[in-house]
Design a protein around this motif. Structure first.
Motif, mmCIF file in Angstrom:
data_model
loop_
_atom_site.group_PDB
_atom_site.id
_atom_site.type_symbol
_atom_site.label_atom_id
_atom_site.label_comp_id
_atom_site.label_asym_id
_atom_site.label_seq_id
_atom_site.Cartn_x
_atom_site.Cartn_y
_atom_site.Cartn_z
ATOM 1 N N GLU A 23 14.634 -14.608 -27.894
ATOM 2 C CA GLU A 23 13.675 -15.324 -28.703
ATOM 3 C C GLU A 23 12.916 -16.285 -27.821
ATOM 4 O O GLU A 23 13.469 -16.883 -26.917
ATOM 5 N N VAL A 68 14.712 -18.525 -24.592
ATOM 6 C CA VAL A 68 16.059 -19.012 -24.906
ATOM 7 C C VAL A 68 17.035 -18.359 -23.930
ATOM 8 O O VAL A 68 17.050 -17.139 -23.771
ATOM 9 N N SER A 69 17.850 -19.181 -23.288
ATOM 10 C CA SER A 69 18.815 -18.679 -22.305
ATOM 11 C C SER A 69 19.969 -17.967 -23.003
ATOM 12 O O SER A 69 20.103 -18.016 -24.228
ATOM 13 N N GLU A 70 20.822 -17.337 -22.207
ATOM 14 C CA GLU A 70 21.985 -16.632 -22.756
ATOM 15 C C GLU A 70 22.955 -17.576 -23.447
ATOM 16 O O GLU A 70 23.733 -17.152 -24.300
ATOM 17 N N VAL A 71 22.910 -18.857 -23.101
ATOM 18 C CA VAL A 71 23.806 -19.830 -23.745
ATOM 19 C C VAL A 71 23.128 -20.545 -24.906
ATOM 20 O O VAL A 71 23.678 -21.486 -25.468
ATOM 21 N N GLY A 72 21.906 -20.118 -25.260
ATOM 22 C CA GLY A 72 21.239 -20.625 -26.458
ATOM 23 C C GLY A 72 20.458 -21.910 -26.268
ATOM 24 O O GLY A 72 20.264 -22.658 -27.229
ATOM 25 N N THR A 73 19.974 -22.160 -25.059
ATOM 26 C CA THR A 73 19.201 -23.371 -24.809
ATOM 27 C C THR A 73 17.826 -23.025 -24.252
ATOM 28 O O THR A 73 17.611 -21.923 -23.757
ATOM 29 N N PRO A 109 19.649 -27.402 -27.082
ATOM 30 C CA PRO A 109 20.290 -26.293 -27.802
ATOM 31 C C PRO A 109 19.425 -25.832 -28.982
ATOM 32 O O PRO A 109 19.028 -26.638 -29.821
ATOM 33 N N GLU A 134 19.996 -22.245 -30.239
ATOM 34 C CA GLU A 134 20.606 -21.046 -30.813
ATOM 35 C C GLU A 134 21.061 -21.296 -32.249
ATOM 36 O O GLU A 134 21.670 -22.321 -32.559
ATOM 37 N N GLY A 135 20.711 -20.349 -33.111
ATOM 38 C CA GLY A 135 21.124 -20.418 -34.511
ATOM 39 C C GLY A 135 20.300 -21.361 -35.356
ATOM 40 O O GLY A 135 20.551 -21.506 -36.546
ATOM 41 N N LYS A 136 19.311 -22.005 -34.774
ATOM 42 C CA LYS A 136 18.478 -22.951 -35.509
ATOM 43 C C LYS A 136 17.185 -22.261 -35.953
ATOM 44 O O LYS A 136 16.652 -21.419 -35.255
ATOM 45 N N ARG A 167 19.609 -9.116 -36.849
ATOM 46 C CA ARG A 167 19.458 -9.990 -35.689
ATOM 47 C C ARG A 167 18.699 -9.250 -34.597
ATOM 48 O O ARG A 167 18.550 -8.029 -34.639
#
Length: 181
Positions: free
Chosen positions: A1, A13-18, A28, A30-32, A135
Motif C-alpha cells: 500500500e 509501507v514497509s514490511e513491518v507496517g511503517t 506505524p 499497518e491496519g489503519k 486484502r
C-alpha cells in the motif's frame, strides 16, 4: 500500500507496517484506515505549520486476483480501502453459468504461508467470514460445477460416434478410390 501526502510524495509501507516520513521518522500505519492515518499525520505535522496542513491519504496499489468461473478473470486494481468478495466477483464480470456458488475459495498469504478458505455464497454465514473483505494480493477462485463437466461429456458422447463414423467412411472411400486406380 502507498500513502500520498499533500506535496504528492508517495510513501511505500514497509514490511513491518511503517512509512518513513520526513521530519517525523517511522510512523506505524499497518491496519489503519486512510482517515486514521490522515488524522495522525495532521496532528503530528500541525506543530510545524501555522495553519492545519491539508493532507490526503489514499491507497495506490491494492490489487486482488479473481479466477475460475467468472466472465472476466484476472487481476483487479482496487481504488478504495476495502473490497468485499462480492464486489470482487462483480468487477470480474460475475459468475458464469457453471460457477459453484457454494465453494468460492479465497487464498490469502500471511508470513509466507498460504491459507485457503471456502466461502458459500448461498449461506448468510459468508458475511461473517474473516475472508469476506479481501486484502492486498488475495486470490479468489470460483470453482467449476460438475454440471459443466457433464455437459461437455454429454456433448462429446453424443456427437463423437457420428464424427468417427463419417471420418471412417470417408477414409474407406479414399482407400477404395486409391486402390482401384
Amino acid at each position: 500500500e502507498e500513502f500520498s501526502g499533500y506535496s504528492q510524495d508517495v510513501f511505500l509501507v514497509s514490511e513491518v507496517g511503517t512509512i518513513e516520513f520526513p521530519t517525523l521518522g517511522n510512523l506505524p500505519v499497518e491496519g489503519k484506515t486512510c482517515a486514521i492515518v490522515t488524522g495522525m499525520l495532521r496532528e503530528k505535522l500541525s506543530e510545524f505549520f501555522a495553519e492545519v496542513p491539508t493532507i490526503e491519504v489514499r491507497i495506490a496499489n491494492f490489487t486482488i486476483n479473481v479466477n475460475g468461473e467468472v466472465r472476466s478473470p484476472g487481476m483487479i486494481a482496487v481504488n478504495k480501502e476495502k473490497i468485499s468478495v462480492f464486489e470482487a466477483i462483480t468487477l470480474a464480470g460475475d459468475f458464469t453459468d457453471f460457477a459453484r456458488r457454494d465453494s468460492v475459495i479465497v487464498i490469502r498469504e500471511i508470513d509466507d504461508k498460504r491459507y485457503f478458505r471456502s466461502l458459500d455464497f448461498s449461506s448468510y454465514d459468508v458475511f461473517n467470514s474473516p475472508h469476506f473483505y479481501l486484502r492486498q494480493n488475495d486470490v479468489v477462485y470460483v470453482q467449476t460445477s460438475k454440471l459443466k463437466l457433464y455437459t461437455i461429456r454429454d456433448a462429446a458422447s453424443k456427437y463423437l460416434p457420428w464424427i468417427t463414423a463419417i471420418v471412417s467412411i470417408a477414409g474407406l472411400g479414399l482407400t477404395i478410390y486409391i486402390s482401384t486406380r
